[in-house]
Design a protein around this motif. Sequence first.
Motif, mmCIF file in Angstrom:
data_model
loop_
_atom_site.group_PDB
_atom_site.id
_atom_site.type_symbol
_atom_site.label_atom_id
_atom_site.label_comp_id
_atom_site.label_asym_id
_atom_site.label_seq_id
_atom_site.Cartn_x
_atom_site.Cartn_y
_atom_site.Cartn_z
ATOM 1 N N UNK A 256 -31.964 1.641 -8.050
ATOM 2 C CA UNK A 256 -30.907 0.865 -8.683
ATOM 3 C C UNK A 256 -31.399 -0.370 -9.425
ATOM 4 N N UNK A 257 -32.639 -0.773 -9.172
ATOM 5 C CA UNK A 257 -33.055 -2.019 -9.808
ATOM 6 C C UNK A 257 -33.606 -1.816 -11.219
ATOM 7 N N UNK A 258 -33.842 -0.553 -11.619
ATOM 8 C CA UNK A 258 -34.362 -0.329 -12.969
ATOM 9 C C UNK A 258 -33.224 -0.327 -13.984
ATOM 10 N N UNK A 259 -33.357 -1.085 -15.071
ATOM 11 C CA UNK A 259 -32.308 -1.043 -16.091
ATOM 12 C C UNK A 259 -32.330 0.315 -16.788
ATOM 13 N N UNK A 260 -31.175 0.844 -17.080
ATOM 14 C CA UNK A 260 -31.071 2.164 -17.679
ATOM 15 C C UNK A 260 -30.272 2.038 -18.972
ATOM 16 N N UNK A 261 -30.904 2.446 -20.058
ATOM 17 C CA UNK A 261 -30.255 2.296 -21.368
ATOM 18 C C UNK A 261 -28.903 2.994 -21.404
ATOM 19 N N UNK A 262 -28.836 4.178 -20.820
ATOM 20 C CA UNK A 262 -27.609 4.969 -20.959
ATOM 21 C C UNK A 262 -26.529 4.580 -19.951
ATOM 22 N N UNK A 263 -26.939 3.894 -18.891
ATOM 23 C CA UNK A 263 -25.929 3.487 -17.917
ATOM 24 C C UNK A 263 -26.046 1.985 -17.665
ATOM 25 N N UNK A 264 -25.521 1.210 -18.598
ATOM 26 C CA UNK A 264 -25.690 -0.240 -18.493
ATOM 27 C C UNK A 264 -24.877 -0.813 -17.342
ATOM 28 N N UNK A 265 -25.387 -1.885 -16.802
ATOM 29 C CA UNK A 265 -24.698 -2.609 -15.738
ATOM 30 C C UNK A 265 -24.772 -4.074 -16.084
ATOM 31 N N UNK A 267 -25.076 -6.586 -14.108
ATOM 32 C CA UNK A 267 -26.152 -7.193 -13.320
ATOM 33 C C UNK A 267 -26.967 -6.094 -12.662
ATOM 34 N N UNK A 268 -28.257 -6.312 -12.581
ATOM 35 C CA UNK A 268 -29.101 -5.337 -11.905
ATOM 36 C C UNK A 268 -29.052 -5.603 -10.410
ATOM 37 N N UNK A 269 -29.086 -4.524 -9.650
ATOM 38 C CA UNK A 269 -29.096 -4.676 -8.201
ATOM 39 C C UNK A 269 -30.421 -5.303 -7.782
ATOM 40 N N UNK B 174 -40.651 -3.247 -10.502
ATOM 41 C CA UNK B 174 -39.283 -3.028 -11.000
ATOM 42 C C UNK B 174 -38.242 -3.855 -10.240
ATOM 43 N N UNK B 177 -38.662 -7.296 -11.560
ATOM 44 C CA UNK B 177 -38.139 -7.292 -12.926
ATOM 45 C C UNK B 177 -36.624 -7.494 -12.914
ATOM 46 N N UNK B 178 -35.951 -6.825 -11.988
ATOM 47 C CA UNK B 178 -34.490 -6.953 -11.910
ATOM 48 C C UNK B 178 -34.113 -8.411 -11.664
ATOM 49 N N UNK B 182 -32.031 -10.702 -14.341
ATOM 50 C CA UNK B 182 -30.779 -11.351 -13.952
ATOM 51 C C UNK B 182 -30.851 -12.852 -14.212
ATOM 52 N N UNK B 202 -37.048 0.340 -23.602
ATOM 53 C CA UNK B 202 -35.704 0.345 -24.182
ATOM 54 C C UNK B 202 -34.640 0.015 -23.137
ATOM 55 N N UNK B 203 -34.919 0.327 -21.881
ATOM 56 C CA UNK B 203 -33.980 -0.014 -20.821
ATOM 57 C C UNK B 203 -33.825 -1.519 -20.697
ATOM 58 N N UNK B 206 -32.060 -2.854 -23.784
ATOM 59 C CA UNK B 206 -30.651 -2.486 -23.696
ATOM 60 C C UNK B 206 -29.906 -3.359 -22.716
ATOM 61 N N UNK B 207 -30.600 -3.797 -21.701
ATOM 62 C CA UNK B 207 -29.944 -4.618 -20.692
ATOM 63 C C UNK B 207 -29.713 -6.044 -21.173
ATOM 64 N N UNK B 230 -27.320 3.257 -27.604
ATOM 65 C CA UNK B 230 -26.823 3.888 -26.379
ATOM 66 C C UNK B 230 -26.082 5.186 -26.696
ATOM 67 N N UNK B 254 -31.861 11.697 -14.120
ATOM 68 C CA UNK B 254 -30.582 11.750 -14.800
ATOM 69 C C UNK B 254 -29.821 13.021 -14.453
#
Lengths: 287, 261
Positions: A256-265, A267-269, B174, B177-178, B182, B202-203, B206-207, B230, B254
């Motif tokens: 859950x802590x990795x940012x995902x381009x297709x599923x934005x959040x 805030x990151x966990x 990672x 990184x989060x 934040x 890109x993640x 994108x964030x 996206x 995915x």
Amino acid sequence: MSEPHLLDVENLWVRFPTRTGVFEAVRGISFSLGRERLGIVGESGSGKSMTGRAVLRLIRRPGTISADRMLMKGEDILRVSERRMRALRGGRAAMIMQDPKFSLNPVMTVGEQIAEALRAHAPIGRKAARMRALEMLDEVAIRDPERVYDLYPHEISGGMGQRAMIAMMLAPGPEILIADEPTSALDVSVRLQVLQIMDKLVSGRGMGLIFISHDLNLVARFCDRILIMYAGRIVEVCEGGKLHEARHPYTIGLLNSAPDLLRPRPRLAVLERDPAWREAPSVSALL
Amino acid sequence: MNAIEIENLTVWFGAGPDRAEAVRGAALSIPRGASFGLVGESGSGKSTILRAIAGLIPTWSGRIAVEGESLQGARRDRAFHRAVQMVFQDPYASLHPRHTVDRMLSEVLWLHGFRDIDARIERLLSDVGLGRGFRFRYPHQLSGGQRQRVAIARALAPEPRILLLDEPTSALDVSVQAEILNLLSDLRAERGLTYLMVSHDLGVVGHLCQTTAVMRTGEIVEILDVETMRRLQPRHPYTRQLLEASIGLNLGARGAPAPAV
């Protein structure tokens, strides 16, 4: 009797004495490797690379390796001579490191290095080694093997360097390949290609692969079985396709802590580390 | 007025036959308070643009303007450094190994004319989520994430309005990184900062960003907003290629949704 596993490791410890006491990098893990793709995932300091190196007895002094059992196809690698170990390294089990810039010999052409690897493990002549090296370059999808054979490592790209590295490691026909972050130094666009080539060769030859990486999603895509390491222990063993069934809060936290381009959040966990994870006994990954 | 405006920027290294152009004819503009990403592969020139803005490379032509002021060569005045600060990729390399956190921060504060240094250091440390206990530590007594927090605190010390972020999380695990991402989101929201961030991920872009420029071999091939990215509707085939490569790598996970906590 059935064929022994490629690796059977029981209660492996890797320790480093320091001024402030003994640092335990790997703390009593057990796992087997069959003819499969085994992923080892964890963050820096989790002991994943040390596990890979310990299997080849590549822990530098004053670091020590101890285990109840460490068998490579039934052969006790804790007790064999250094001479025998040198034959096993590269011959039966090869290793690919993270960055081809630092692991290829800078003053030797790519082709010569592959030929040298071949000659170190098989009694073949120069000509035959050259032919075989060219074939290997072709197998790792290098388009113009004749030209690349004569290039020095600084003259080729990172992706090509890593493919040359794969060619070199697979040339002597090992049964085990340990790949330690093989694509982390590469650009995303070549990463996939390098992985596919490695995957194809490893599966095609029925080898066992240990894929060490910090990237859980990547490992999930390429491996049959995944060990998740934390603080020198295995906290969870997952099947490659079933990462979403992971139970351990550390595994879930990593996912859950990795940012995902297709599923934005928004805030990151953030991973809350529970001190109990360190102390929980290592999960066995023996087959 | 835009925070950063770049027109026809060319950056080169070497001279005569050895001249190599790292960036060619780049143009972009970043409104105040926006977060802009620069993505591309290694060698595409993305970090070079950042370094040219920061005054770390003298050999460029074209126009770079920060808050309406055009810049020349590699000379930057104090007002520039007060407005624009940079955070580097590797916190292991960007902090002085023999200086404590206190010394690093007080030096920057002093240079920028602040005299209530003690109170400011306390505030900076708490702003980046480090307690007072970290104030007199040396970099080797900090983890990678803590170091990057110190680097961010140092960048925030002059109260800048623009942060240049050069792969600020790529050397970190990672989960760390989060935390840093934040923190950067929070700081931008609180202070209305403008970000120009270089990343190959890109993640991450994108964030943190709304708009991003895609670079290849020194040229910006496309500027698109993150929403378009996206929806996988880039105009340029290279952007598509980059998107596919980056998403392809994550396909394993995915196939099934990530577990909820």
